[in-house]
Each structure stands twice: as C-alpha cells, then as structure tokens.
Design a protein around this motif. Structure first.
Motif, PDB file in Angstrom:
ATOM      1  N   ILE A  22      52.858  48.039  20.337  1.00  0.00           N
ATOM      2  CA  ILE A  22      51.900  48.462  19.310  1.00  0.00           C
ATOM      3  C   ILE A  22      52.403  49.745  18.645  1.00  0.00           C
ATOM      4  CG2 ILE A  22      49.581  49.384  18.933  1.00  0.00           C
ATOM      5  CD1 ILE A  22      48.555  47.421  21.017  1.00  0.00           C
ATOM      6  N   LEU A  23      52.958  50.649  19.439  1.00  0.00           N
ATOM      7  CA  LEU A  23      53.475  51.900  18.881  1.00  0.00           C
ATOM      8  C   LEU A  23      54.602  51.633  17.886  1.00  0.00           C
ATOM      9  CD1 LEU A  23      53.601  54.197  22.057  1.00  0.00           C
ATOM     10  CD2 LEU A  23      51.835  54.073  20.303  1.00  0.00           C
ATOM     11  N   LEU A  24      55.365  50.561  18.130  1.00  0.00           N
ATOM     12  CA  LEU A  24      56.470  50.202  17.248  1.00  0.00           C
ATOM     13  C   LEU A  24      56.005  49.383  16.043  1.00  0.00           C
ATOM     14  CD1 LEU A  24      59.229  49.178  19.782  1.00  0.00           C
ATOM     15  CD2 LEU A  24      59.506  50.869  17.985  1.00  0.00           C
ATOM     16  N   GLY A  25      54.740  48.978  16.067  1.00  0.00           N
ATOM     17  CA  GLY A  25      54.255  48.127  14.986  1.00  0.00           C
ATOM     18  C   GLY A  25      54.735  46.699  15.115  1.00  0.00           C
ATOM     19  N   LEU A  26      55.195  46.318  16.307  1.00  0.00           N
ATOM     20  CA  LEU A  26      55.662  44.939  16.508  1.00  0.00           C
ATOM     21  C   LEU A  26      54.490  43.993  16.699  1.00  0.00           C
ATOM     22  CD1 LEU A  26      58.753  45.440  18.845  1.00  0.00           C
ATOM     23  CD2 LEU A  26      58.753  44.841  16.440  1.00  0.00           C
ATOM     24  N   ILE A  27      53.416  44.487  17.329  1.00  0.00           N
ATOM     25  CA  ILE A  27      52.198  43.690  17.400  1.00  0.00           C
ATOM     26  C   ILE A  27      51.043  44.551  16.910  1.00  0.00           C
ATOM     27  CG2 ILE A  27      52.897  42.070  19.214  1.00  0.00           C
ATOM     28  CD1 ILE A  27      51.660  43.757  21.273  1.00  0.00           C
ATOM     29  N   THR A  28      50.061  43.890  16.325  1.00  0.00           N
ATOM     30  CA  THR A  28      48.937  44.649  15.793  1.00  0.00           C
ATOM     31  C   THR A  28      47.802  44.641  16.808  1.00  0.00           C
ATOM     32  OG1 THR A  28      48.324  42.638  14.657  1.00  0.00           O
ATOM     33  CG2 THR A  28      49.359  44.343  13.336  1.00  0.00           C
ATOM     34  N   PRO A  29      47.156  45.790  17.002  1.00  0.00           N
ATOM     35  CA  PRO A  29      46.063  45.839  17.962  1.00  0.00           C
ATOM     36  C   PRO A  29      44.867  45.035  17.474  1.00  0.00           C
ATOM     37  CG  PRO A  29      46.271  47.931  16.790  1.00  0.00           C
ATOM     38  CD  PRO A  29      47.422  47.087  16.373  1.00  0.00           C
ATOM     39  N   THR A  30      44.078  44.536  18.418  1.00  0.00           N
ATOM     40  CA  THR A  30      42.874  43.791  18.056  1.00  0.00           C
ATOM     41  C   THR A  30      41.850  44.729  17.410  1.00  0.00           C
ATOM     42  OG1 THR A  30      43.308  42.479  20.038  1.00  0.00           O
ATOM     43  CG2 THR A  30      41.208  42.127  18.944  1.00  0.00           C
ATOM     44  N   SER A  31      41.747  45.936  17.978  1.00  0.00           N
ATOM     45  CA  SER A  31      40.897  46.936  17.344  1.00  0.00           C
ATOM     46  C   SER A  31      41.351  48.320  17.776  1.00  0.00           C
ATOM     47  CB  SER A  31      39.422  46.711  17.732  1.00  0.00           C
ATOM     48  OG  SER A  31      39.272  46.922  19.121  1.00  0.00           O
ATOM     49  N   GLY A  32      40.844  49.322  17.103  1.00  0.00           N
ATOM     50  CA  GLY A  32      41.207  50.688  17.431  1.00  0.00           C
ATOM     51  C   GLY A  32      42.284  51.241  16.522  1.00  0.00           C
ATOM     52  N   GLN A  33      42.494  52.566  16.619  1.00  0.00           N
ATOM     53  CA  GLN A  33      43.502  53.218  15.779  1.00  0.00           C
ATOM     54  C   GLN A  33      44.660  53.714  16.630  1.00  0.00           C
ATOM     55  OE1 GLN A  33      40.064  54.643  14.777  1.00  0.00           O
ATOM     56  NE2 GLN A  33      40.158  52.699  13.665  1.00  0.00           N
ATOM     57  N   VAL A  34      45.806  53.828  15.968  1.00  0.00           N
ATOM     58  CA  VAL A  34      46.980  54.348  16.656  1.00  0.00           C
ATOM     59  C   VAL A  34      47.804  55.146  15.655  1.00  0.00           C
ATOM     60  CG1 VAL A  34      48.193  52.168  16.251  1.00  0.00           C
ATOM     61  CG2 VAL A  34      49.022  53.715  18.013  1.00  0.00           C
ATOM     62  N   SER A  35      48.382  56.251  16.109  1.00  0.00           N
ATOM     63  CA  SER A  35      49.304  56.976  15.242  1.00  0.00           C
ATOM     64  C   SER A  35      50.473  57.501  16.076  1.00  0.00           C
ATOM     65  CB  SER A  35      48.575  58.099  14.502  1.00  0.00           C
ATOM     66  OG  SER A  35      48.858  59.344  15.067  1.00  0.00           O
ATOM     67  N   VAL A  36      51.661  57.381  15.501  1.00  0.00           N
ATOM     68  CA  VAL A  36      52.889  57.820  16.152  1.00  0.00           C
ATOM     69  C   VAL A  36      53.583  58.784  15.210  1.00  0.00           C
ATOM     70  CG1 VAL A  36      55.099  57.080  17.105  1.00  0.00           C
ATOM     71  CG2 VAL A  36      53.119  55.589  17.299  1.00  0.00           C
ATOM     72  N   LEU A  37      53.856  59.993  15.654  1.00  0.00           N
ATOM     73  CA  LEU A  37      54.476  61.021  14.819  1.00  0.00           C
ATOM     74  C   LEU A  37      53.662  61.228  13.539  1.00  0.00           C
ATOM     75  CD1 LEU A  37      58.085  59.637  15.249  1.00  0.00           C
ATOM     76  CD2 LEU A  37      57.342  61.825  16.168  1.00  0.00           C
ATOM     77  N   GLY A  38      52.368  61.033  13.655  1.00  0.00           N
ATOM     78  CA  GLY A  38      51.484  61.220  12.516  1.00  0.00           C
ATOM     79  C   GLY A  38      51.447  60.047  11.551  1.00  0.00           C
ATOM     80  N   ILE A  39      52.129  58.949  11.894  1.00  0.00           N
ATOM     81  CA  ILE A  39      52.157  57.768  11.012  1.00  0.00           C
ATOM     82  C   ILE A  39      51.455  56.617  11.725  1.00  0.00           C
ATOM     83  CG2 ILE A  39      53.654  56.250   9.657  1.00  0.00           C
ATOM     84  CD1 ILE A  39      55.916  58.344  10.294  1.00  0.00           C
TER      85      ILE A  39
END
Lengths: 301, 304
Positions: free
Chosen positions: B48-65
């Motif tokens: 999910i952090l790599l954007g390879l799979i999308t989360p079902t719900s919720g937010q995520v940010s890596v290095l502010g992106i």
C-alpha cells in the motif's frame, strides 16, 4: 544540499562491508518518456540477444542470416536475369514462417523470462506505469520483426538500385516498389508481435510460451483450409480471416494487389472482402494489445 | 516531517479476508522496524505504501505524498526490496542493477556508476560481473538491496531482508541496514517476524498482528516497558515473591518463574540481594529475549 562524503573510520562488525562514504545522487532524473525509451531499446537488444549470453544469440542471428542470404540471392539472380524473381511483399510473405519461429523465441525472451524470475515487482515498484512496461515490450518486438523483414528488403533494394539500367528513374521506381513492401513487412510485424507477445505473457515457462505462439498460428491454418473448401463462396472468400497469417495475406492482396500476387491470384481469393480483412486485422491487433494491457494490470500485484 | 502516516487504514480481500484493520500510525524518519507474525499484514502495508495495491478504506501518506493518488511520485523516492526471489539468473548483478537504475530514471552513465557504487556499498565487488544464478543466498539478498538503493531513495522498504540467511549473514545484513539508516541518511522500514532481530537496529518499532496495530513507539520506550527478568529458584518461590513485592518490585508469576520488570541495573542487585538474604538456591536469572508473541504476554502481565 550535497552531503559531504562521510568517510567513516568506525569499524563495522563485518569485514566484508567497507566504509567508503555514501554519496547522494544530485544529477538528472529522467521523465517517463526516457524510461520508456530505455526499456524499449533494451527490449530490441534482447530480441537479438545483445547483452545476453552467446547461446541466446544463436537462434536470432541464424534467422537473420537466412533471411539476409535469401535477399542477397534474390538480388543476385535479379541482377543476372534483369527481372525481379519476387517482389518485396512476396519476399515478406515467403519469409513469414521464419518470422513466426523468430517470434516464438523472442516473445518468451521478452516477457516470459521476467514472469519466471519474479523481477516484475522490481519494475512495478518504480515510477514506470505497468502499461508502459507492456507497450515498450510490444513496440520492441514489432521493431525487431520489422527490422528482420525490412533489413533484407533494403538489401534487395540496394542490389536492384545499383544494377538498374535506367539510371535515377530506375532507382526511383524501385523505391516506389520498396515502400509498400516495407509497409507490408510492418503489418506482418504488428500482427505477429501483438498476438505472439500476448500468448507469451500468459506463462513464465519459455518452452510453453514458444509452443503456444507456434500453436496459435499453426492450429488456425486447418480452420482456413476447411472454410475454403466449403460449398459457400462467401465462406471461401472469408476463410483467410480465421488465421493471423492468411489474414495478413488477405490485407496484402487487397491493398497491394499485383505487388503481391502478380496476375495469378493463386488459392487465396478474398473477393470483395478486402476491407473486411483490413478491419479484422485492426481488431485483432487492438484486441490483442488490450488483452496484453489487461494482463499486466493484474500480474504480480 | 512525518515519514509515514496512516489513518484508519483497512485492506480486505474479497470482502472477507482482512489483511489490515483500522491501522493508524505515524512515524518519524529513521530506522523503523515493522514486526508481526507471518500473515500479520506487513507485506500488504508495504504494497500500500508503494501504491501497488489500493486500501479498502483509510488514508496513507509516504514522505508527505499520497501513494493512492500519485504512486509514481512516491516510487521515485522509495526503494523496495521484495521478500521473495526476484533476480533473473542469467544476468550479472552489474547489468541488472544498472538496468533497474535506468528504469528509475537515471541517465545511462549515471545508472552504471550508481549501480557499481550501490553494489560496492552492499559488499559485492568482482563477483558483480558474474551471473546472479550462481550467487549464494546472502549475495542475492545484497543484490536485492543494491537495486533498491541504486536511485538514491529517501526511504527504503525492506521486506524480510534477513530471510534465508545464516546467523552470520543476518548480522551482516542488519549491520548494513543499520549503516544505511545512520550513515547514508536514508530512512529504512525493515520488516521482520523476529522482534529480537530488528530491535537491535531500529529507532522506532511498529508491531502488528492480524492486521491490527499492537504498538508503535520509540524502541527505548518499548524495551523499557517490555524487558523482563525471569527468576527461578528451586524452592521458596512464594517467599521470594513476597520479599520482592515488599521491595516494591511488581512481581508476576509464570509457572515456576517469577517475572520482574527490568527498570535498570539495580533491579538485578535487588533480586540477588533478596535471594541471598533468604538463602535460596537460585536456578536462573536472565533477561527475557522477546519475540512478537511476548509483546502480548508482557502486555497482559501489565494488565494483571
């Protein structure tokens, strides 16, 4: 903010890891277009075995050698008897079997190897979109096949251009013959590459992929055979659509006419269905490409 | 700046299998250990952090992106080392890492230079020109690390980097990861199912189980709360427990063992003193090596 190279003097617990400072990279980072180009060129090189083992070069260059030899022979005979033995398009047609075997080796080399080794996550964890990976590979195979047919056609052209007795006019006429021939070679390349790469992308086992590619092209020929002896005239004329090879020939007959068949239509009769053949070819290529992209949306996620 | 932040991150497969459940965590740059048993959701979180799979719900940010919105921007600044085998056997390490450097957008010469640099940093020299197929597991792991490092990322995501390595290889790999995190100035998220392994090198620890967050804290806070001394005496366990309790040590019993939270070195002295005073035969006194499972155990103890 260039960081000074931190030449640490602290000994690390293991002897193998040496302490020479790490340097941050401050240079250029290329955009998507360039990455696509790099992957495409890498693909073209791969199909001809460049940057790979000597063993991987044997087959591609054997095929290249044969088609070039045939082209040289055709050019030589023509310069002697002053009459073309085969047109450029006919040359592409008669070489199609060799191209098929080339695809059966090159397509698995391009995609099955990556599936097998599990390297795809390393690509897909980089900025490159998945569709770019698939399209770069496809374009690489199209280019390789087109070079495989177009290169010898160029040899034939040069042979004819240097031995023509009509001066510049003869060269110009020859060029006008060559260009449709190159386009026809492109059609072979696009059809073979899109179908072949799709089949190869389904398995990580290269032998299966190669067998699959050959099967798709060869197993469909009997269908054409059956359709062309049915009592219905329409069925006979549309029979060629059933197999990729005869489909390409059908489009060639329709668009190139006597550049391909020269008065004798042979057993391939397409009647007035030329545009149908062209449409079928477009749909085949578009469909195969769409399926290839769909395949790479799913794989290794 | 927050390195990784998630808010109620949930991922379910096919509506039934829950890989991550309501995970909320925020970590600062540094070396982050992500621990959890197999199937706890570590790999899912990394993907999910790599954007390879999308989360079902919720937010995520890596290095502010946000990787769900702009995966390419995240991936350009992140290096990923997968858990499983991912190296084509017939390419040399130098060729492979150079090629992958180009795939990250490095120009041709820069890719070649950075590839040999990265391979040198992980400890591969002349062997980098040999086909990867003939490498040992340890060397393969190093190549995988080098390809994650080649484009000089700001964050490395390492999925079980010590998998399949012998003890010496593990130590070398951990030392290397530690060095990357401290000397190279690159943040590292290192995944493992062995707590004892990652706690040696990381500043922050995230423990997950069954897709849920157990704890996320600085390692100092975590170890002070979880380090426990186990005392075993052949007889007089009751007396010792009473004596230790009288010394204001929160004693817990675990079968024949007495468990005492380790505050500092004086805890040892207090226990040894008590044992000596009561003249009991001391069987053992050692600091518990903890595994993920014991994160639960000690938590339950502290509740008790």
């Amino acid at each position: 903010m260039p960081e000074p190279s931190t030449t640490a003097t602290r000994p690390t617990p293991t002897g193998v890891i040496h302490d020479i400072g790490y340097q941050r990279y401050e240079g250029a980072r290329l955009r998507r277009r360039h990455v696509f180009g790099a992957l495409y060129l890498h693909g073209v090189r791969t199909t001809f075995g460049f940057g790979r083992s000597a063993k991987a070069k044997i087959f591609p260059w054997l095929v290249v050698g044969i088609v070039t030899l045939v082209a040289v022979a055709l050019a030589a005979v023509r310069s002697q008897i002053g009459e073309p033995v085969a047109t450029y398009a006919q040359f592409a047609d008669s070489m199609s079997w060799l191209v098929l075997f080339f695809v059966a080796v090159a397509a698995p080399e391009l995609v099955s190897r990556d599936l097998r080794s599990g390297v795809l996550p390393l690509y897909f964890s980089r900025p490159l979109p998945r569709s770019d990976y698939a399209l770069a590979k496809l374009l690489a195979l199209v280019t390789a096949l087109w070079l495989l047919l177009g290169g010898p056609q160029l040899v034939m052209f040069l042979g004819a251009a240097f031995t023509t007795k009509e001066g510049m006019r003869g060269v110009w006429n020859e060029l006008l013959d060559l260009l449709p021939g190159l386009l026809y070679a492109g059609l072979w390349a696009v059809v073979f590459a899109s179908v072949g790469l799709l089949v190869a992308s389904l398995t990580g086992k290269r032998a299966f992929a190669a067998g699959g590619v050959v099967a798709v092209f060869l197993m469909t020929t009997p269908i054409v055979g059956v359709l062309s002896i049915l009592p219905s005239h329409t069925a006979n004329e549309l029979a060629g659509i059933a197999s990729p090879s005869t489909l390409v020939q059908g489009v060639g007959i329709w668009s190139l006419g006597d550049l391909l068949v020269e008065g004798d239509p042979g057993e391939m009769m397409i009647g007035g269905f030329g545009p149908v053949y062209a449409l079928a070819a477009v749909l085949l290529v578009a469909g195969a490409t769409a399926l290839l992209l769909a395949r790479y949306r799913k794989v290794a996620s | 700046m927050t390195l990784i932040a998630t808010q109620s991150l949930t991922k379910t497969y096919g509506g039934r299998v829950t890989a991550l459940a309501d995970l909320t965590v925020a970590v600062e740059p540094g070396i982050i250990g992500l621990v959890g048993a197999n199937g706890a959701g570590k790999s899912t979180l990394i993907k999910i952090l790599l954007g390879l799979i999308t989360p079902t719900s919720g937010q995520v940010s890596v290095l502010g992106i946000d990787p769900t919105a702009d995966p390419a921007a995240v991936r350009a600044r992140v290096g990923y080392m997968p858990e499983h085998d991912c190296l084509p056997p017939d390419l040399s390490a130098a060729e492979l890492v150079t090629h992958l450097g180009r795939m990250s957008g490095l120009p041709r010469t820069a890719a070649r230079e950075r590839a040999s640099e990265a391979l040198r940093h992980v400890g591969l020299y002349e062997e980098r020109y040999r086909p990867v197929g003939g490498y040992s597991t340890g060397m393969k792991q190093r190549v995988k690390l080098a390809q994650a490092l080649v484009h000089d990322p700001d964050l490395l995501l390492l999925d079980e980097p010590t998998n399949g390595l012998d003890p010496a290889g593990r130590d070398a790999m951990l030392a290397l990861v530690h060095r990357i995190g401290t000397e190279f100035g690159i943040s590292v998220l290192v995944c493992s199912h062995l707590l004892g392994e990652v706690e040696r090198i990381c500043d922050t620890l995230i423990a997950i189980d069954g897709g849920r967050l157990l704890r996320a804290d600085h390692i100092s806070a975590m170890t002070s709360a979880t380090d426990v001394l186990a005392v075993e005496v052949s007889e007089g366990t009751e007396e010792l427990a009473a004596r230790l309790a009288a010394l204001d040590l929160p004693v817990a019993r675990d079968g024949r063992l007495l468990l005492v939270p380790l505050a500092d070195d004086s805890t040892y002295d207090l226990i040894l003193g008590a044992v000596a005073e009561l003249n009991l035969p001391l069987h053992r006194l050692d600091q518990r090596r903890h595994r993920v499972a014991e994160l639960f155990a000690t938590r339950e103890l502290s509740h008790a």
